[in-house]
Write an enzyme that holds these catalytic residues in place. Sequence first.
Site, PDB file in Angstrom:
ATOM      1  N   GLY A   1       0.775  -1.245   0.000  1.00 50.45           N
ATOM      2  CA  GLY A   1       0.000   0.000   0.000  1.00 50.45           C
ATOM      3  C   GLY A   1       0.797   1.281   0.000  1.00 50.45           C
ATOM      4  O   GLY A   1       0.228   2.369  -0.131  1.00 50.45           O
TER       5      GLY A   1
ATOM      6  N   GLU B   1       4.003  -6.730   1.920  1.00 47.44           N
ATOM      7  CA  GLU B   1       3.604  -7.110   0.555  1.00 47.44           C
ATOM      8  C   GLU B   1       3.555  -5.898  -0.375  1.00 47.44           C
ATOM      9  O   GLU B   1       2.518  -5.630  -0.978  1.00 47.44           O
ATOM     10  CB  GLU B   1       2.192  -7.697   0.559  1.00 47.44           C
ATOM     11  CG  GLU B   1       1.979  -8.940   1.366  1.00 47.44           C
ATOM     12  CD  GLU B   1       0.505  -9.320   1.421  1.00 47.44           C
ATOM     13  OE1 GLU B   1       0.222 -10.503   1.578  1.00 47.44           O
ATOM     14  OE2 GLU B   1      -0.370  -8.429   1.317  1.00 47.44           O
ATOM     15  N   PRO B   2       4.620  -5.171  -0.549  1.00 45.64           N
ATOM     16  CA  PRO B   2       4.570  -3.988  -1.407  1.00 45.64           C
ATOM     17  C   PRO B   2       4.634  -4.355  -2.882  1.00 45.64           C
ATOM     18  O   PRO B   2       5.327  -5.292  -3.267  1.00 45.64           O
ATOM     19  CB  PRO B   2       5.844  -3.232  -1.007  1.00 45.64           C
ATOM     20  CG  PRO B   2       6.776  -4.323  -0.589  1.00 45.64           C
ATOM     21  CD  PRO B   2       5.956  -5.437  -0.011  1.00 45.64           C
ATOM     22  N   GLY B   3       3.880  -3.634  -3.692  1.00 47.81           N
ATOM     23  CA  GLY B   3       3.956  -3.817  -5.136  1.00 47.81           C
ATOM     24  C   GLY B   3       4.423  -2.518  -5.766  1.00 47.81           C
ATOM     25  O   GLY B   3       5.550  -2.383  -6.235  1.00 47.81           O
ATOM     26  N   ARG B   4       3.534  -1.531  -5.712  1.00 47.22           N
ATOM     27  CA  ARG B   4       3.788  -0.248  -6.367  1.00 47.22           C
ATOM     28  C   ARG B   4       5.087   0.411  -5.919  1.00 47.22           C
ATOM     29  O   ARG B   4       5.828   0.946  -6.723  1.00 47.22           O
ATOM     30  CB  ARG B   4       2.615   0.688  -6.052  1.00 47.22           C
ATOM     31  CG  ARG B   4       2.635   1.976  -6.825  1.00 47.22           C
ATOM     32  CD  ARG B   4       1.570   2.939  -6.297  1.00 47.22           C
ATOM     33  NE  ARG B   4       0.312   2.343  -5.988  1.00 47.22           N
ATOM     34  CZ  ARG B   4      -0.756   2.358  -6.781  1.00 47.22           C
ATOM     35  NH1 ARG B   4      -0.693   2.942  -7.945  1.00 47.22           N
ATOM     36  NH2 ARG B   4      -1.891   1.801  -6.393  1.00 47.22           N
TER      37      ARG B   4
ATOM     38  N   CYS C   1     -11.725   3.471 -29.302  1.00 44.33           N
ATOM     39  CA  CYS C   1     -13.020   4.113 -29.559  1.00 44.33           C
ATOM     40  C   CYS C   1     -13.813   4.311 -28.273  1.00 44.33           C
ATOM     41  O   CYS C   1     -14.888   3.732 -28.088  1.00 44.33           O
ATOM     42  CB  CYS C   1     -13.799   3.257 -30.540  1.00 44.33           C
ATOM     43  SG  CYS C   1     -12.827   3.003 -32.024  1.00 44.33           S
TER      44      CYS C   1
ATOM     45  N   TYR D   1       0.914  -1.794 -12.141  1.00 42.53           N
ATOM     46  CA  TYR D   1      -0.463  -1.807 -12.629  1.00 42.53           C
ATOM     47  C   TYR D   1      -0.565  -1.166 -14.015  1.00 42.53           C
ATOM     48  O   TYR D   1      -1.556  -0.528 -14.341  1.00 42.53           O
ATOM     49  CB  TYR D   1      -1.405  -1.130 -11.614  1.00 42.53           C
ATOM     50  CG  TYR D   1      -1.241  -1.705 -10.225  1.00 42.53           C
ATOM     51  CD1 TYR D   1      -1.676  -2.993  -9.942  1.00 42.53           C
ATOM     52  CD2 TYR D   1      -0.609  -0.986  -9.203  1.00 42.53           C
ATOM     53  CE1 TYR D   1      -1.504  -3.546  -8.683  1.00 42.53           C
ATOM     54  CE2 TYR D   1      -0.425  -1.530  -7.950  1.00 42.53           C
ATOM     55  CZ  TYR D   1      -0.872  -2.811  -7.696  1.00 42.53           C
ATOM     56  OH  TYR D   1      -0.691  -3.367  -6.451  1.00 42.53           O
TER      57      TYR D   1
HETATM   58  N1  LLP Z   1      -1.380  -7.044  -0.729  1.00 38.79           N
HETATM   59  C1  LLP Z   1      -2.690  -7.178  -1.066  1.00 38.79           C
HETATM   60  C2  LLP Z   1      -3.518  -8.111  -0.337  1.00 38.79           C
HETATM   61  C3  LLP Z   1      -3.219  -6.394  -2.112  1.00 38.79           C
HETATM   62  O1  LLP Z   1      -4.499  -6.511  -2.432  1.00 38.79           O
HETATM   63  C4  LLP Z   1      -2.370  -5.487  -2.808  1.00 38.79           C
HETATM   64  C5  LLP Z   1      -2.881  -4.657  -3.910  1.00 38.79           C
HETATM   65  C6  LLP Z   1      -1.019  -5.406  -2.430  1.00 38.79           C
HETATM   66  C7  LLP Z   1      -0.558  -6.202  -1.382  1.00 38.79           C
HETATM   67  C8  LLP Z   1      -0.030  -4.483  -3.093  1.00 38.79           C
HETATM   68  O2  LLP Z   1      -0.388  -3.164  -2.945  1.00 38.79           O
HETATM   69  P1  LLP Z   1       0.610  -1.979  -3.365  1.00 38.79           P
HETATM   70  O3  LLP Z   1       1.831  -2.064  -2.474  1.00 38.79           O
HETATM   71  O4  LLP Z   1       0.965  -2.173  -4.781  1.00 38.79           O
HETATM   72  O5  LLP Z   1      -0.182  -0.747  -3.141  1.00 38.79           O
HETATM   73  N2  LLP Z   1      -4.756  -1.289  -9.762  1.00 38.79           N
HETATM   74  C9  LLP Z   1      -4.648  -0.272  -8.731  1.00 38.79           C
HETATM   75  C10 LLP Z   1      -4.055  -0.828  -7.464  1.00 38.79           C
HETATM   76  C11 LLP Z   1      -4.772  -2.067  -6.939  1.00 38.79           C
HETATM   77  C12 LLP Z   1      -4.121  -2.665  -5.713  1.00 38.79           C
HETATM   78  C13 LLP Z   1      -4.665  -4.017  -5.440  1.00 38.79           C
HETATM   79  N3  LLP Z   1      -4.094  -4.690  -4.301  1.00 38.79           N
HETATM   80  C14 LLP Z   1      -3.867   0.912  -9.281  1.00 38.79           C
HETATM   81  O6  LLP Z   1      -3.463   0.890 -10.443  1.00 38.79           O
HETATM   82  O7  LLP Z   1      -3.696   1.912  -8.589  1.00 38.79           O
END
Ligand code: LLP
Length: 423
Positions: A239, A273-276, A345, A374
């Site tokens: 997050g 659990e970081p992604g972004r 379109c 994403y």
């Molecule tokens: N853990 C869980 C359980 C999650 O559902 C998510 C993201 C993450 C970790 C990773 O979150 P992050 O660190 O990346 O914020 N498509 C959207 C974001 C959707 C996030 C979904 N869950 C966007 O483009 O902003």
Amino acid sequence: MHEFKYKNNRLYCENVKVEDLAKKYGTPLYVYSYHTLVSHYLKLKEAFRSIDALICYSVKANSSLAILKALVDKGAGLDIVSGGELFRAQKAGCPAGRIVYASVGKTDSEIEEAIRRGILFFNVESLPELENINRIAKKLNQVTRVAIRINPDVEAKTHKFITTGKITNKFGIDLDNAYKILLQRRKFPFVKICGLHIHIGSQITESAPFVAAVKKITDFILHLRRIGIALEYLNIGGGLGIVYNRESPQTAQKYADKIIPYLKKTGLKIILEPGRFIVGNAGILVAKVLYLKSTPKKKFLIIDAGMNDLIRPALYGAYHQILPLRITPNALRKAQKVDVVGPICESGDFLAKERKIPQVKEGEYLAAMSAGAYGFSMSSNYNSRPRAQELLVVKDKAYVIRRRETRDDLIHNEVIPEFFIGL
Ligand code: LLP
């Protein structure tokens, strides 16, 4: 912060001129910087060194095998949400003991496969799911580990589509019901409840919502311990927000400093659990300017990347900085307000609206910045557009990590029933 910089008025990724890549490989094109990717992972790892947290990169943010492999090789685990992501995790060589599995809708076959592989644990999102995991584990005669995902009911202060920790969201189990489940844990002999999990949303730029959630869960863990329920793991989710425009998100260190005191009190092994945060600023989407179109009311820059390549602006009204690959003082002086739109379109097919962009000519290139998370992972074939190519730049070399889809890829799984042939 990232390795996309202008040198002599040309945008570079590490030591490679992005324009050369666009000319060689065509557009739309995703370009990632290896160094940016890995350094963000290491920044977070370092910030949590005092408690030796396991960083499970969230595969959904960018699931390309080379990206996963780069992180797994540095010691990352993976956070997955489907059998498909489990497959990718294995292909990238991630040890099963470093995989955690969330999702409100795990199917029987996905659960069975994950148990067989021996993942670290499931993040369980409901009582029926827990019962189902217990049933499947019993069938396999294998005790499996789970963490209960708690919905802490805190406001994440982010876009409503990516808020997950409010009690009205579909995710997790409220504290009262989680408590009841923990008291009845012996009813599930093939499941070992070894931890708790929270994830309150995405692109969260302030520390306060994280602190509120971590504080709630810490109090809960301490209470459980007092009544004799011992756990091993606390998974605090992802997050962490990044800079897209003018945000000033907390740094990894500041985030860590704010929550580590609570985490230490739990005495549990901590998972993130970081992604972004890891991949967001490590990638850009490069597109070619096809046409400059003026209407009585507006100016449009029509490019060859669309909402099928990067859906975030259309879906969330998200902001991505738009930079030309070549920039001159003259072009800067002649900057104009334009809508940057794709060929699809739909009026929702835009990358930027009413944005002041340096003057560019038809045939020149633009980059949508911070598109690493994403971006490709949410891309589609809408309008029968083959999905983009992906490159990973390491210092002065660019590697193809995914070839551009072909026309044949588009219809690969399609069948015209024989029925039509006789007509
Ligand atoms: N853990 C869980 C359980 C999650 O559902 C998510 C993201 C993450 C970790 C990773 O979150 P992050 O660190 O990346 O914020 N498509 C959207 C974001 C959707 C996030 C979904 N869950 C966007 O483009 O902003």
